[in-house]
Structures are given as C-alpha cells and as structure tokens.
Design a protein around this motif. Sequence first.
Motif, PDB file in Angstrom:
ATOM      1  N   ALA A 477       8.689  -4.758  11.746  1.00 24.47           N
ATOM      2  CA  ALA A 477       9.889  -4.680  12.583  1.00 24.47           C
ATOM      3  C   ALA A 477      10.338  -3.235  12.771  1.00 24.47           C
ATOM      4  CB  ALA A 477      11.013  -5.505  11.957  1.00 24.47           C
ATOM      5  N   GLN A 478      10.063  -2.373  11.786  1.00 20.39           N
ATOM      6  CA  GLN A 478      10.445  -0.966  11.883  1.00 20.39           C
ATOM      7  C   GLN A 478       9.402  -0.134  12.624  1.00 20.39           C
ATOM      8  OE1 GLN A 478      10.779  -0.574   7.616  1.00 20.39           O
ATOM      9  NE2 GLN A 478      13.023  -0.446   7.728  1.00 20.39           N
ATOM     10  N   ASN A 479       8.151  -0.540  12.556  1.00 25.56           N
ATOM     11  CA  ASN A 479       7.057   0.200  13.198  1.00 25.56           C
ATOM     12  C   ASN A 479       5.936  -0.792  13.472  1.00 25.56           C
ATOM     13  OD1 ASN A 479       4.635   1.766  13.622  1.00 25.56           O
ATOM     14  ND2 ASN A 479       5.707   3.542  12.784  1.00 25.56           N
ATOM     15  N   SER A 480       5.597  -0.974  14.727  1.00 24.67           N
ATOM     16  CA  SER A 480       4.645  -2.022  15.102  1.00 24.67           C
ATOM     17  C   SER A 480       3.223  -1.748  14.634  1.00 24.67           C
ATOM     18  CB  SER A 480       4.650  -2.218  16.623  1.00 24.67           C
ATOM     19  OG  SER A 480       4.262  -1.019  17.280  1.00 24.67           O
ATOM     20  N   ASN A 481       2.946  -0.554  14.092  1.00 22.15           N
ATOM     21  CA  ASN A 481       1.642  -0.290  13.478  1.00 22.15           C
ATOM     22  C   ASN A 481       1.620  -0.655  11.994  1.00 22.15           C
ATOM     23  OD1 ASN A 481       0.392   0.843  15.782  1.00 22.15           O
ATOM     24  ND2 ASN A 481       1.488   2.754  15.434  1.00 22.15           N
ATOM     25  N   ALA A 482       2.806  -0.816  11.416  1.00 15.03           N
ATOM     26  CA  ALA A 482       2.935  -0.947   9.967  1.00 15.03           C
ATOM     27  C   ALA A 482       2.952  -2.404   9.537  1.00 15.03           C
ATOM     28  CB  ALA A 482       4.193  -0.217   9.503  1.00 15.03           C
ATOM     29  N   GLY A 483       3.279  -2.603   8.253  1.00 15.46           N
ATOM     30  CA  GLY A 483       3.410  -3.937   7.695  1.00 15.46           C
ATOM     31  C   GLY A 483       2.309  -4.329   6.749  1.00 15.46           C
ATOM     32  N   PHE A 484       1.164  -3.620   6.810  1.00 14.77           N
ATOM     33  CA  PHE A 484       0.048  -4.031   5.950  1.00 14.77           C
ATOM     34  C   PHE A 484       0.313  -3.687   4.494  1.00 14.77           C
ATOM     35  CE2 PHE A 484      -3.989  -3.164   3.781  1.00 14.77           C
ATOM     36  CZ  PHE A 484      -4.623  -4.388   3.949  1.00 14.77           C
ATOM     37  N   MET A 485       0.882  -2.513   4.208  1.00 12.47           N
ATOM     38  CA  MET A 485       1.042  -2.053   2.832  1.00 12.47           C
ATOM     39  C   MET A 485       2.507  -2.142   2.420  1.00 12.47           C
ATOM     40  SD  MET A 485      -0.823  -0.957   0.318  1.00 12.47           S
ATOM     41  CE  MET A 485      -2.296  -0.330   1.135  1.00 12.47           C
ATOM     42  N   GLN A 486       2.738  -2.677   1.223  1.00  7.42           N
ATOM     43  CA  GLN A 486       4.077  -2.728   0.649  1.00  7.42           C
ATOM     44  C   GLN A 486       3.981  -2.509  -0.862  1.00  7.42           C
ATOM     45  OE1 GLN A 486       7.118  -3.147   2.261  1.00  7.42           O
ATOM     46  NE2 GLN A 486       5.984  -3.051   4.189  1.00  7.42           N
ATOM     47  N   ILE A 487       5.010  -1.855  -1.421  1.00  6.52           N
ATOM     48  CA  ILE A 487       5.095  -1.749  -2.872  1.00  6.52           C
ATOM     49  C   ILE A 487       5.119  -3.159  -3.458  1.00  6.52           C
ATOM     50  CG2 ILE A 487       6.536  -0.977  -4.803  1.00  6.52           C
ATOM     51  CD1 ILE A 487       5.208   1.326  -3.343  1.00  6.52           C
ATOM     52  N   GLY A 488       4.358  -3.363  -4.523  1.00  7.48           N
ATOM     53  CA  GLY A 488       4.275  -4.675  -5.166  1.00  7.48           C
ATOM     54  C   GLY A 488       3.039  -5.462  -4.782  1.00  7.48           C
ATOM     55  N   ASP A 489       2.313  -5.016  -3.734  1.00  4.07           N
ATOM     56  CA  ASP A 489       1.078  -5.701  -3.351  1.00  4.07           C
ATOM     57  C   ASP A 489       0.006  -5.518  -4.434  1.00  4.07           C
ATOM     58  OD1 ASP A 489       2.219  -6.469  -0.984  1.00  4.07           O
ATOM     59  OD2 ASP A 489       1.098  -5.072   0.277  1.00  4.07           O
ATOM     60  N   TRP A 490      -0.853  -6.520  -4.543  1.00  2.35           N
ATOM     61  CA  TRP A 490      -1.971  -6.487  -5.478  1.00  2.35           C
ATOM     62  C   TRP A 490      -3.275  -6.201  -4.734  1.00  2.35           C
ATOM     63  CZ3 TRP A 490      -1.945  -7.286 -10.836  1.00  2.35           C
ATOM     64  CH2 TRP A 490      -0.713  -7.668 -11.391  1.00  2.35           C
ATOM     65  N   HIS A 491      -4.149  -5.433  -5.367  1.00  2.00           N
ATOM     66  CA  HIS A 491      -5.472  -5.118  -4.824  1.00  2.00           C
ATOM     67  C   HIS A 491      -6.461  -5.036  -5.985  1.00  2.00           C
ATOM     68  CE1 HIS A 491      -3.877  -3.461  -0.901  1.00  2.00           C
ATOM     69  NE2 HIS A 491      -2.819  -3.301  -1.660  1.00  2.00           N
ATOM     70  N   ASP A 492      -7.738  -5.342  -5.720  1.00  2.00           N
ATOM     71  CA  ASP A 492      -8.774  -4.934  -6.670  1.00  2.00           C
ATOM     72  C   ASP A 492      -9.571  -3.749  -6.139  1.00  2.00           C
ATOM     73  OD1 ASP A 492     -10.979  -5.902  -5.067  1.00  2.00           O
ATOM     74  OD2 ASP A 492     -10.780  -7.890  -5.942  1.00  2.00           O
ATOM     75  N   THR A 493      -9.371  -3.416  -4.843  1.00  2.00           N
ATOM     76  CA  THR A 493      -9.999  -2.251  -4.223  1.00  2.00           C
ATOM     77  C   THR A 493      -8.945  -1.616  -3.321  1.00  2.00           C
ATOM     78  OG1 THR A 493     -12.070  -3.512  -4.184  1.00  2.00           O
ATOM     79  CG2 THR A 493     -12.029  -1.439  -2.960  1.00  2.00           C
ATOM     80  N   ILE A 494      -8.668  -0.310  -3.506  1.00  2.00           N
ATOM     81  CA  ILE A 494      -7.524   0.284  -2.822  1.00  2.00           C
ATOM     82  C   ILE A 494      -7.826   1.720  -2.416  1.00  2.00           C
ATOM     83  CG2 ILE A 494      -6.531   0.890  -5.075  1.00  2.00           C
ATOM     84  CD1 ILE A 494      -4.531   0.091  -1.855  1.00  2.00           C
ATOM     85  N   GLN A 495      -7.348   2.096  -1.223  1.00  2.00           N
ATOM     86  CA  GLN A 495      -7.403   3.480  -0.753  1.00  2.00           C
ATOM     87  C   GLN A 495      -6.083   3.809  -0.074  1.00  2.00           C
ATOM     88  OE1 GLN A 495     -10.392   4.480   2.221  1.00  2.00           O
ATOM     89  NE2 GLN A 495     -10.549   6.550   1.407  1.00  2.00           N
ATOM     90  N   LEU A 496      -5.523   4.985  -0.386  1.00  2.00           N
ATOM     91  CA  LEU A 496      -4.251   5.417   0.192  1.00  2.00           C
ATOM     92  C   LEU A 496      -4.295   6.919   0.449  1.00  2.00           C
ATOM     93  CD1 LEU A 496      -1.616   3.544  -2.029  1.00  2.00           C
ATOM     94  CD2 LEU A 496      -1.930   3.235   0.409  1.00  2.00           C
TER      95      LEU A 496
END
Length: 542
Positions: A477-496
């Motif tokens: 809602a704040q940026n139409s490109n965003a929404g995929f990443m949020q604090i608290g998400d779980w991953h077993d493979t991650i790149q930032l």
Amino acid sequence: MHCSSPSMIRRRLLVTGYWLITTEVWFVGVLGKGEPLRKIREIRSSALDGKLAVSLEVNVAKFCLPETCYWTRAYNGSIPGPTFRLRPGDMLELTIINNLSEKDNELVKFDKNNFGHINSTNIHVHGLRVSPLQDDIEPIIYPGTRHTYRYNIPKWNGGASAWYHPHGLYDGHGSATIQWAGGMFGAIIVDEQNFTSDPKYQKMNDIVLHLQNVAFDDSPMNLKNLQYNDDDDHQVIDAFKWRFNKDLLQPEPLWKGSYLLVNGQIEPNIKLDANRWSRLRIFAASTFYTVHTRLDGDCQWFLLTKDGIPIVSAPRRFGILPLWPGARVDVLIHCTGPGAWILDSSVDDYLDPQVLGGYFTRDYSYYIKRGTTVLATFDQVSKSVPHLPKFSFAPMPNLASVAVPDQRATLVFMRHNKINHRSFDSKSNPSFLRVQAGNIIEYDIKGLTEHPVHFHIHPLQLFSVDKNDTWTFPTFAQNSNAGFMQIGDWHDTIQLYVRTATFRQQPVYPGIMHFHCHIVQHAEFGMMGHIDVLPPFYQQHK
C-alpha cells in the motif's frame, strides 16, 4: 540445427568420448515457445501407510533447445526431475542410482574446494525439517553405486515447498554446480493439513514452477565456463579446460545465447482456474543469478509462504518478486485478462534500496537480457476478482518476543569464498559455533549483498536490519513494488542489500547444521561451514 521435439526418448547406446561412456542415454526435447505448460511427473505417498519409496536414476541426457543441443545429466531422464508429494508424518525413502561413468572421475580428480569427480553425486533435501542424520550430505554415491536415504517428515512440520538437488564439498564430490546447473533438481511438496476453512479452496489449482537459466553466452553462469573460479583471477582447472568443454556441454553446433526456462520450457502458457485463485510454487533453480520478476497485464498476486514457511497474516499483497539461488516462494495468483510473469532487468532503475529499506538485492538480470523478458504467460477467463480465501497455517514461533537470546554470533561472508576468514576443509572442518538444541541463537550476518545464505534444516527469522530496531519495510500500500520483505519473516535461504542483517534461530535437532552461500560454485570453492547443535541439557550433563 533445430531440436523441438517434446518427447523424452530412452536410448541404449554407447556414446564415445571421455565423458559419456554409458549405456543409458536419454533425449530430452524442449517444447516450442508459448506451448501449454507441461505437467511434471508427480509421485504421491501412500494414503494407507504414509510411505513413499522411489528411485532417482542419474543418467546422461541430451537436452535440446530450439537452436542447439547439449549433453548433460538428469534424474530419470527428466529436466526437472519428478515432484514428490507427501503429508506431515509421512516417510520418504529415496534411492539414488548413479549410472554414470567412473572413467570421468579418474580423468578429473577431486581437489579441495574445487570442481572434480564430476560423475559422483549425493542429495540434499533443501527445506525439509528433518534430522541431519537423515539429510546427510556426507555419503558419496560413486558411479555404478546406489544409496538409500530415509526421511521422516515430522507431523509438526506443517507444509513445505522443498526440493532435492546434489550437494558438494565432501571428499570425492565437487560437482554439485555442474550437475544442478545441468538440470538435476526436483520438488518435494508437503501438503498442509486443514490450511483453510474455505470449501472452495480445500483443493486448489497447485502449480510447480522451476525457473532455470541455461547459458552459452558471456554470462557468469555459462555452462561451458563453470570451471572458472571467478573469485580467484579466473584461474582455470586444466583438466576441465580441455575435457569438460569439449565433451560434455559443447553445443551442437556451436551457439552463443541463453534461455530462462520454466519447467524446461520457453515462455510456457499457464492455465489458471476461472473465477478462482491458483497457487504457484516458484523454485529459483539458478545456481548463480538473483533476478527480479513481476506481473504484467491484468494480474495480481499475494504471498503465502517463503521457503515453504508461512508468512504472518497470509496472504500478503506484494509487487516485485526477487528470486535468489535456492529460494522458493508460494503465491496466490489471479488474472481478469491476459497476463504474464516477466523478468525485468530495468528493475534497478526504480527500486531504491533506501526507499524499499534494503529490499533491493544485487540483480544479475542484465547478464541474461536488457529490458524485460517474458518467463510465462497466464490464461484465465474471469470477469471479476474472487474473494481471497482465509488461511490458517500452523504458525512459526516469534523469536523476537524473547528479550535476550541464549547465544550470539557474527558470520561474515567474504570475497575469495571465505566465511570469517576461513575456507571449508572437509578433513579438519572445525565448527564455527556450538549451540544447544532448543536455545535461541542470534546471528549478525554480513555479506548478504553478494551472497544468498542458506542454513540446512533450521530456518532463520529476520529480526532487524543494520542493528536498527525501528527499521520497517514498506508495504504494498505504501509502495507498489514492495511488500515481499517484512521484519519477522522466516527464510532458510536469504539475500538482502544491507550492511548487516540480524536473524534469530531455534535449532530443534542435535547434529551438524551446515550453512553456506547458495551461489553453488561459491560453496564448492569453500564458502561453507557448520555449527554443532548439542542435545538439550548438554551443559548440565558435561
């Protein structure tokens, strides 16, 4: 030369040359551009005893693109391999039968942290939360031998979008990159039980999509150039220089180009259910590229799981979908008109890492093609958007609720394939850390800009970015490109794309927990380590 046959024909013949001395050869033809998505063979566990016993044969395969053909290796003559579908509490018995030639291993000896023994193999069940005694990457399956693995899927596992692929680095096997890039991978699905109370979605249109790059151009993932160590002045292993190129992955005739394939196809057309949401399980099967993808046309998608782990408050609207090597993403999708899934290499022109809070990752899309590239098209007849189903996935614990973790550690993924100034050594191989099962571990991880990091068995929860406890990622809602990443998400493979990201983890199983860069050649050149997970109450019983 034009190879467009959709057939997979098993042939018994003797292929001369150093690399292909075997009597089992498969021909794998590619369907034409824009053809309907072919269904990957799916094998389900028994409803009677909850067991799935299956074999994967590793054979030479000739894979044909419209412009050229090349030799590679495949599971059961298929690229990708078959999909295994199970339920929580089931048991998977998987036998790997290696039909490749031992002569190839004798010609290219294995050397520490390098390619070699290219016809030895093994298996890693990436994303299954099973004991490390079961997901054991140390056994080597040499040519002419077989090995059986048994995996007990815990009932508390919930669902999973996991997969299987070779895993290198231990003595006798340095070829995971070559085998996986050539097509040795497949999906393991663990279906959630009672994940929605909506009767319309008790059974969904559930589609597995493997995104694979096949390159014979100047890109870093050129299948003919996998013998290069790009972090060591592009030094070439001599044995690979004159044998590997010539006899295994040399196109016929010589051709320079690349493709992004979806389930081994070029721009397939995917039929979605009319007036219903469909589920896509997307597997980033590249061994090198991080790419950005998005939807085009009259389509929208919502996020369900990342690496098979449900997100909080699923489904979540998002825009750009980044895919780094080893990632898996489950989404709901719906189109009210013609639509497409596209790779967009101009994404860095409008994704500001500061605006999106570090969501931007290093993008290798430009190695494939400038501008936009259609990965697949969607076919759906719907006049309106149906209601979103409500989901009740089994939640993961929120480790942020713990004020102080039991242990802290810093991991720095560095140039020259080192972690904390160390390269992997399969002989001495000291652990980076000793932790106790059940304890909460907090990691500060640096180097994620260049290296997608994978932890075996035990996933990570994103806790904070750049040591800033107030950091937030924008919503769709704040940026139409965003929404995929949020604090608290779980991953077993991650790149930032951040200086430091802080994660928390709670290991469950005692044993060895491997971690490494999931640019697979970086791992095979030494960017790998392990953590010793001790049994609970170990300290009281020392």
